[in-house]
Design a protein around this motif. Structure first.
Motif, short mmCIF file in Angstrom:
data_model
loop_
_atom_site.label_atom_id
_atom_site.label_comp_id
_atom_site.label_asym_id
_atom_site.label_seq_id
_atom_site.Cartn_x
_atom_site.Cartn_y
_atom_site.Cartn_z
N SER A 48 30.91 42.04 38.74
CA SER A 48 32.05 41.89 38.08
C SER A 48 31.92 42.76 36.54
N ALA A 49 32.98 43.09 36.01
CA ALA A 49 33.13 43.79 34.73
C ALA A 49 34.44 43.53 34.03
N PHE A 50 34.34 43.54 32.76
CA PHE A 50 35.43 43.47 31.94
C PHE A 50 35.32 44.71 30.98
N VAL A 51 36.80 45.49 31.00
CA VAL A 51 36.85 46.79 30.64
C VAL A 51 38.16 46.67 29.38
N ARG A 52 37.75 47.16 28.28
CA ARG A 52 38.73 47.47 27.39
C ARG A 52 38.97 48.79 26.88
N MET A 53 40.10 49.67 27.32
CA MET A 53 40.45 50.93 26.86
C MET A 53 41.63 50.86 25.83
N CYS A 143 45.14 43.48 35.69
CA CYS A 143 45.42 44.04 34.41
C CYS A 143 45.79 42.88 33.47
N ILE A 144 45.07 42.53 32.56
CA ILE A 144 45.42 41.32 31.55
C ILE A 144 46.24 41.89 30.63
N ASN A 145 45.98 43.07 30.02
CA ASN A 145 47.00 43.75 29.07
C ASN A 145 47.32 44.99 29.66
N TYR A 146 48.44 45.67 29.58
CA TYR A 146 48.52 46.88 29.95
C TYR A 146 49.33 47.95 28.57
N ASP A 147 48.53 48.64 28.44
CA ASP A 147 49.02 49.89 27.40
C ASP A 147 48.57 51.22 27.76
N GLY A 148 48.97 51.48 29.21
CA GLY A 148 48.68 52.98 29.70
C GLY A 148 47.36 53.08 30.36
N ASN A 149 47.16 54.42 31.00
CA ASN A 149 46.14 54.90 31.69
C ASN A 149 45.40 53.58 32.56
N ALA A 150 46.13 52.82 33.47
CA ALA A 150 45.53 51.82 34.05
C ALA A 150 44.48 52.36 35.10
N PHE A 151 44.69 53.69 35.62
CA PHE A 151 43.86 54.28 36.79
C PHE A 151 42.61 54.38 35.99
N ASP A 152 42.16 55.22 34.79
CA ASP A 152 41.26 55.42 34.35
C ASP A 152 40.27 54.16 34.04
N ALA A 153 40.98 53.23 33.19
CA ALA A 153 40.33 51.94 33.29
C ALA A 153 40.06 50.98 34.36
N ALA A 154 40.53 51.10 35.46
CA ALA A 154 40.29 50.12 36.67
C ALA A 154 39.17 50.93 37.37
#
Length: 265
Positions: A48-53, A143-154
């Motif tokens: 698992s991993a948790f990412v913030r961008m 996605c817990i919070n969306y503010d663009g660029n979902a592909f790179d973050a995922a």
């Protein structure tokens, strides 16, 4: 308050006024990325991993299951990526089946292509017994919070989750036709390549913006995603919305190389 009303009513004009001042609404320069953080082992899962961008937040969990391989690929396992953009992450998305916009933004097929084409995790390494048993890795991003660029973050979240994924030691018994997994011994998944995805938007053919926010994304004339590894090798380029100049494309590739090295470190 007036600025907020103007932004909601005249999105493009609002952005263009910032662009003429060579700055973006959030205060970033055109080629500036948002801060990124990756936390491993966030869930009780095989990985698992948790990412913030910036303000985009995505969590990824890896679940492993045993399956039969395809007849024409008896030694290859499976990677099954999926990204969910639920209504809770942004007012853009509504409850129920995903909208066309949500499907484009999550784009599981493109995620799968990036993971497979890159060869970061050889599918042959997921083989337990040729023709009989292989591992299937389900990589589910939410996605817990969306503010663009979902592909790179995922994609970043999936790679982060794979790096700490471990699988039970499995053996296949040819006499019984059953696969047995050890409860004590777990083996790490071996990634053979480090890579990163970097997305850009082009406005009025000459202004290139990196790492778009949710406000900026729909206003771009062209969007471009470049995937490179940390050795500078190009993996894929995806472009939508129109054509761009060769000069712009080369600039984006060079910036993507810098980004891949930055994320590795």
């Amino acid at each position: 308050l007036r600025a907020q009303i103007f932004q909601r009513l005249h999105h493009r004009v609002y952005l263009e006024r910032f662009i003429t001042e060579k700055i973006r609404p959030g205060g970033r320069t055109f080629d500036e990325w948002r801060n990124v953080s990756v936390n491993d082992r966030y869930l009780q899962a095989d990985g698992s991993a948790f990412v913030r961008m910036g303000d985009t937040t995505i969590i990824c969990g890896v679940k492993a299951e045993i399956a039969e391989p395809e007849l024409d690929r008896p030694k290859q396992g499976f990677l099954v990526p999926n990204t969910d953009l639920p209504a809770i992450c942004s007012p853009k998305f509504k409850p129920g089946p995903p909208t066309e916009e949500a499907q484009v933004l999550s784009d599981s097929d493109r995620l799968n292509e990036a993971l497979v084409v890159s060869g970061a995790l050889p599918l042959s390494s997921l083989c337990i017994h040729p023709g009989k048993a292989v591992w299937t890795l389900y990589m589910d991003c939410t996605c817990i919070n969306y503010d663009g660029n979902a592909f790179d973050a995922a994609l970043l979240a999936m790679l982060g989750a794979l790096r700490n994924t471990t699988l039970p030691k499995a053996t296949y018994n040819e006499e019984t036709g059953r696969t047995t997994c050890s409860r004590k011994t777990r083996l790490p998944v071996q990634l053979t390549r480090n890579f990163a995805s970097t997305s850009f938007g082009v406005l009025d053919t000459s202004h290139v913006l990196s790492d778009l926010t949710a406000f900026e994304e729909p206003l771009m004339d062209v969007t471009l995603t470049v995937i490179v590894d940390d050795r500078g090798e190009l993996i894929s380029i995806t472009e939508s919305g129109g054509a761009i100049s060769e000069e712009t494309l080369l600039w984006c590739i060079n910036r993507a190389n810098e980004r891949a090295l930055q994320l590795r470190d």
